[in-house]
Design a protein around this motif. Structure first.
Motif, PDB file in Angstrom:
ATOM      1  N   VAL A 173     -53.993 -65.955  17.419  1.00  0.00           N
ATOM      2  CA  VAL A 173     -52.679 -65.316  17.570  1.00  0.00           C
ATOM      3  C   VAL A 173     -52.233 -65.450  19.020  1.00  0.00           C
ATOM      4  O   VAL A 173     -52.995 -65.233  19.941  1.00  0.00           O
ATOM      5  N   SER A 174     -50.960 -65.806  19.148  1.00  0.00           N
ATOM      6  CA  SER A 174     -50.533 -66.219  20.469  1.00  0.00           C
ATOM      7  C   SER A 174     -50.133 -65.062  21.374  1.00  0.00           C
ATOM      8  O   SER A 174     -48.972 -64.845  21.663  1.00  0.00           O
ATOM      9  N   GLY A 175     -51.113 -64.299  21.784  1.00  0.00           N
ATOM     10  CA  GLY A 175     -50.860 -63.325  22.836  1.00  0.00           C
ATOM     11  C   GLY A 175     -50.142 -62.061  22.393  1.00  0.00           C
ATOM     12  O   GLY A 175     -49.438 -62.035  21.381  1.00  0.00           O
ATOM     13  N   LEU A 176     -50.349 -60.994  23.131  1.00  0.00           N
ATOM     14  CA  LEU A 176     -49.712 -59.716  22.848  1.00  0.00           C
ATOM     15  C   LEU A 176     -48.457 -59.578  23.705  1.00  0.00           C
ATOM     16  O   LEU A 176     -48.331 -60.231  24.734  1.00  0.00           O
ATOM     17  N   ARG A 177     -47.582 -58.683  23.264  1.00  0.00           N
ATOM     18  CA  ARG A 177     -46.331 -58.511  24.009  1.00  0.00           C
ATOM     19  C   ARG A 177     -46.392 -57.363  24.992  1.00  0.00           C
ATOM     20  O   ARG A 177     -47.019 -56.339  24.730  1.00  0.00           O
ATOM     21  N   VAL A 178     -45.744 -57.561  26.113  1.00  0.00           N
ATOM     22  CA  VAL A 178     -45.622 -56.487  27.089  1.00  0.00           C
ATOM     23  C   VAL A 178     -44.277 -55.809  26.846  1.00  0.00           C
ATOM     24  O   VAL A 178     -43.250 -56.463  26.768  1.00  0.00           O
ATOM     25  N   ARG A 179     -44.341 -54.496  26.662  1.00  0.00           N
ATOM     26  CA  ARG A 179     -43.116 -53.743  26.399  1.00  0.00           C
ATOM     27  C   ARG A 179     -42.902 -52.694  27.473  1.00  0.00           C
ATOM     28  O   ARG A 179     -43.818 -52.364  28.224  1.00  0.00           O
ATOM     29  N   GLU A 180     -41.681 -52.175  27.497  1.00  0.00           N
ATOM     30  CA  GLU A 180     -41.380 -51.147  28.479  1.00  0.00           C
ATOM     31  C   GLU A 180     -40.965 -49.873  27.775  1.00  0.00           C
ATOM     32  O   GLU A 180     -40.275 -49.916  26.761  1.00  0.00           O
ATOM     33  N   ASP A 181     -41.420 -48.771  28.318  1.00  0.00           N
ATOM     34  CA  ASP A 181     -41.145 -47.478  27.736  1.00  0.00           C
ATOM     35  C   ASP A 181     -40.736 -46.539  28.878  1.00  0.00           C
ATOM     36  O   ASP A 181     -41.290 -46.621  29.969  1.00  0.00           O
ATOM     37  N   GLN A 182     -39.751 -45.700  28.601  1.00  0.00           N
ATOM     38  CA  GLN A 182     -39.253 -44.770  29.625  1.00  0.00           C
ATOM     39  C   GLN A 182     -40.403 -44.019  30.306  1.00  0.00           C
ATOM     40  O   GLN A 182     -40.464 -43.926  31.516  1.00  0.00           O
ATOM     41  N   GLN A 183     -41.307 -43.508  29.467  1.00  0.00           N
ATOM     42  CA  GLN A 183     -42.368 -42.670  30.026  1.00  0.00           C
ATOM     43  C   GLN A 183     -43.571 -43.458  30.539  1.00  0.00           C
ATOM     44  O   GLN A 183     -44.080 -43.196  31.615  1.00  0.00           O
ATOM     45  N   ARG A 184     -43.993 -44.417  29.739  1.00  0.00           N
ATOM     46  CA  ARG A 184     -45.226 -45.114  30.080  1.00  0.00           C
ATOM     47  C   ARG A 184     -45.041 -46.269  31.046  1.00  0.00           C
ATOM     48  O   ARG A 184     -45.997 -46.791  31.580  1.00  0.00           O
ATOM     49  N   GLY A 185     -43.796 -46.698  31.243  1.00  0.00           N
ATOM     50  CA  GLY A 185     -43.574 -47.912  32.019  1.00  0.00           C
ATOM     51  C   GLY A 185     -43.954 -49.121  31.176  1.00  0.00           C
ATOM     52  O   GLY A 185     -43.847 -49.076  29.950  1.00  0.00           O
ATOM     53  N   PHE A 186     -44.436 -50.183  31.814  1.00  0.00           N
ATOM     54  CA  PHE A 186     -44.829 -51.373  31.059  1.00  0.00           C
ATOM     55  C   PHE A 186     -46.213 -51.179  30.440  1.00  0.00           C
ATOM     56  O   PHE A 186     -47.103 -50.626  31.066  1.00  0.00           O
ATOM     57  N   TYR A 187     -46.370 -51.630  29.209  1.00  0.00           N
ATOM     58  CA  TYR A 187     -47.666 -51.543  28.549  1.00  0.00           C
ATOM     59  C   TYR A 187     -47.812 -52.711  27.579  1.00  0.00           C
ATOM     60  O   TYR A 187     -46.828 -53.363  27.219  1.00  0.00           O
ATOM     61  N   VAL A 188     -49.041 -52.973  27.183  1.00  0.00           N
ATOM     62  CA  VAL A 188     -49.305 -54.070  26.257  1.00  0.00           C
ATOM     63  C   VAL A 188     -49.322 -53.509  24.839  1.00  0.00           C
ATOM     64  O   VAL A 188     -50.113 -52.632  24.515  1.00  0.00           O
ATOM     65  N   GLU A 189     -48.416 -54.037  24.029  1.00  0.00           N
ATOM     66  CA  GLU A 189     -48.289 -53.544  22.663  1.00  0.00           C
ATOM     67  C   GLU A 189     -49.476 -53.996  21.814  1.00  0.00           C
ATOM     68  O   GLU A 189     -49.817 -55.179  21.821  1.00  0.00           O
ATOM     69  N   GLY A 190     -50.097 -53.051  21.125  1.00  0.00           N
ATOM     70  CA  GLY A 190     -51.170 -53.397  20.197  1.00  0.00           C
ATOM     71  C   GLY A 190     -52.508 -53.697  20.850  1.00  0.00           C
ATOM     72  O   GLY A 190     -53.429 -54.190  20.204  1.00  0.00           O
ATOM     73  N   LEU A 191     -52.648 -53.389  22.119  1.00  0.00           N
ATOM     74  CA  LEU A 191     -53.921 -53.625  22.812  1.00  0.00           C
ATOM     75  C   LEU A 191     -54.983 -52.665  22.263  1.00  0.00           C
ATOM     76  O   LEU A 191     -54.716 -51.481  22.059  1.00  0.00           O
ATOM     77  N   ARG A 192     -56.167 -53.201  22.017  1.00  0.00           N
ATOM     78  CA  ARG A 192     -57.221 -52.352  21.464  1.00  0.00           C
ATOM     79  C   ARG A 192     -57.705 -51.356  22.524  1.00  0.00           C
ATOM     80  O   ARG A 192     -57.962 -51.732  23.664  1.00  0.00           O
ATOM     81  N   ARG A 193     -57.789 -50.080  22.141  1.00  0.00           N
ATOM     82  CA  ARG A 193     -58.335 -49.035  23.015  1.00  0.00           C
ATOM     83  C   ARG A 193     -59.567 -48.492  22.333  1.00  0.00           C
ATOM     84  O   ARG A 193     -59.477 -47.931  21.249  1.00  0.00           O
ATOM     85  N   VAL A 194     -60.699 -48.658  22.947  1.00  0.00           N
ATOM     86  CA  VAL A 194     -61.936 -48.233  22.302  1.00  0.00           C
ATOM     87  C   VAL A 194     -62.397 -46.904  22.905  1.00  0.00           C
ATOM     88  O   VAL A 194     -62.615 -46.813  24.121  1.00  0.00           O
ATOM     89  N   PRO A 195     -62.516 -45.851  22.074  1.00  0.00           N
ATOM     90  CA  PRO A 195     -63.039 -44.592  22.610  1.00  0.00           C
ATOM     91  C   PRO A 195     -64.512 -44.769  22.996  1.00  0.00           C
ATOM     92  O   PRO A 195     -65.265 -45.358  22.227  1.00  0.00           O
ATOM     93  N   CYS A 196     -64.889 -44.292  24.168  1.00  0.00           N
ATOM     94  CA  CYS A 196     -66.251 -44.498  24.656  1.00  0.00           C
ATOM     95  C   CYS A 196     -66.862 -43.187  25.085  1.00  0.00           C
ATOM     96  O   CYS A 196     -66.163 -42.310  25.592  1.00  0.00           O
TER      97      CYS A 196
END
Ligand code: ADP
Ligand code: MG
Length: 365
Positions: A173-196
């Motif tokens: 899959v050709s890469g994830l998208r970087v999006r912008e949000d009022q509160q969070r600023g720029f973030y990577v959409e759909g990036l895996r976050r693993v609870p540790c």
């Protein structure tokens, strides 16, 4: 908000085999926080710089003929991983625990010691694994009633594409998208976050990410020194009695090699790669220069954060809501003079960036 400048550290590594074989001369010297670099073709000509931290990791220790450990060269003591962590890593961790965002960037030419300092090799653990160990130690030894959650993400920016290094699905899959949000600023959409909940778990994830990065590079016939690696650790602290939640993002960045990109592969590949990779690194340079100029009181109309993926994701780290540290790594050798001088100039500019960090707290939902 507390206004504070980006802290900059410089570390010089030992000679490598190539440099030893070439009979290289050391052109870097350090006294307290001053560092100077000598032009090998014109030894009278040296430039001096001052940084927040300097690490002399050029000379190691070896046994002399009496079996005693002595420094290999005079003029310095080897600064090991533990002392670098104590200055830089511990500060990042303390800031994160207080609720600040914190960023640590490694900058320097390929082979200068970025990954050694950030990740480490074998028993010489770098800043990231040690930071994670201490983070979970701190969480375990907390005396109050706060609840902590840690999330780990790892990504790579290559050719302006974001690759999730922890993704379980097909990498085609050709890469994830970087999006912008009022509160969070720029973030990577759909990036895996693993609870540790342990450093061992983080280490396994880092190994997994590193393997993915290597196989991806081989697959694309690419060189991983040309990609940027980003680790994001999110720390959420819930203070149930006070009904307050603190959230901090720790960005740990092993940047692509800073050397001018040399040609490799086909012309088309080279052009595609050259422009795109330079885009993130060049834009980072432009953003740093603009912010440094601003501090010097020059009129700056525009900070080009939006021009590359890397600078979008690092927007808060550079001139925004974060406490930021850069470690610039250097070869000691005369044959690397141009690259080392350019690294020092870059680092000097980064030192002028002013950030405005705030504790990220809000009422618990
Ligand atoms: P980079 O990530 O900048 O391309 P590396 O961190 O992989 O470079 O370092 C290149 C080589 O130099 C590695 O073999 C590493 O072990 C060695 N090295 C780098 N920094 C140090 C240091 N401070 N002390 C000892 N060896 C180092
Ligand atoms: Mg590296």
């Amino acid at each position: 908000a507390s206004k504070d400048c980006v802290k900059v550290a410089v570390r010089v590594r030992p000679f490598n085999k190539r440099e030893r074989d070439a009979g290289s001369r050391c052109i870097i010297s350090m006294t307290s926080n001053n560092i100077s670099i000598q032009d090998p073709r014109n030894p009278q000509n040296s430039r001096a710089f001052t940084f927040d931290y300097t690490y002399w990791s050029h000379s190691g220790f070896s046994r002399n003929k009496d079996g005693l450990f002595v420094p290999e060269e005079t003029g310095g003591r080897y600064a090991d991983q533990a002392s670098v962590f104590l200055d830089l890593g511990q500060g990042i961790l303390d800031n994160a625990l207080q609720g600040y965002n914190a960023t640590l960037l490694a900058y320097g030419q390929t082979g200068s010691g970025k990954s050694y300092s950030m990740v480490g090799y074998g028993p010489n653990k770098g800043l990231i694994p040690t930071l994670c160990e201490r983070l979970f130690q701190s969480i375990r030894s907390m005396q109050d009633s706060r609840q902590c959650q840690v999330f780990f993400s790892m990504l790579e920016i290559y050719n302006e594409q974001v690759v999730d290094l922890l993704s379980k699905t097909s990498r085609s899959v050709s890469g994830l998208r970087v999006r912008e949000d009022q509160q969070r600023g720029f973030y990577v959409e759909g990036l895996r976050r693993v609870p540790c909940d342990s450093a061992v778990q983080v280490e396994q994830l880092m190994d997994q990410g590193t393997r993915t990065r290597t196989t991806a590079a081989t697959h694309m016939n690419a060189n991983s020194s040309r990609s940027h690696m980003l680790i994001i650790i999110q720390l959420k602290q819930i203070f149930s009695k006070e009904c307050i939640t603190k959230q901090s993002n720790i960005y740990l960045v092993d940047l692509a090699g800073s050397e001018r990109q040399r040609s490799s592969g086909s012309e088309a590949d080279r052009l595609k790669e050259g422009t795109a990779i330079n885009l993130s690194l060049t834009t980072l340079g432009n953003v740093i220069s603009a912010l440094a100029d601003m501090t010097l009181g020059k009129k700056v109309v525009h900070i080009p954060y939006r021009d590359s993926v890397l600078t979008k994701l690092l927007q808060s780290a550079l001139g925004g809501n974060s406490r930021t540290v850069m470690i610039a790594t250097l070869s000691p050798a005369d044959i690397c003079y141009e690259e080392s001088l350019s690294t020092l100039r870059y680092a000097e500019r980064a030192k002028r960036i002013q950030n405005k960090a705030v504790v990220n707290e809000s009422p618990t939902e």
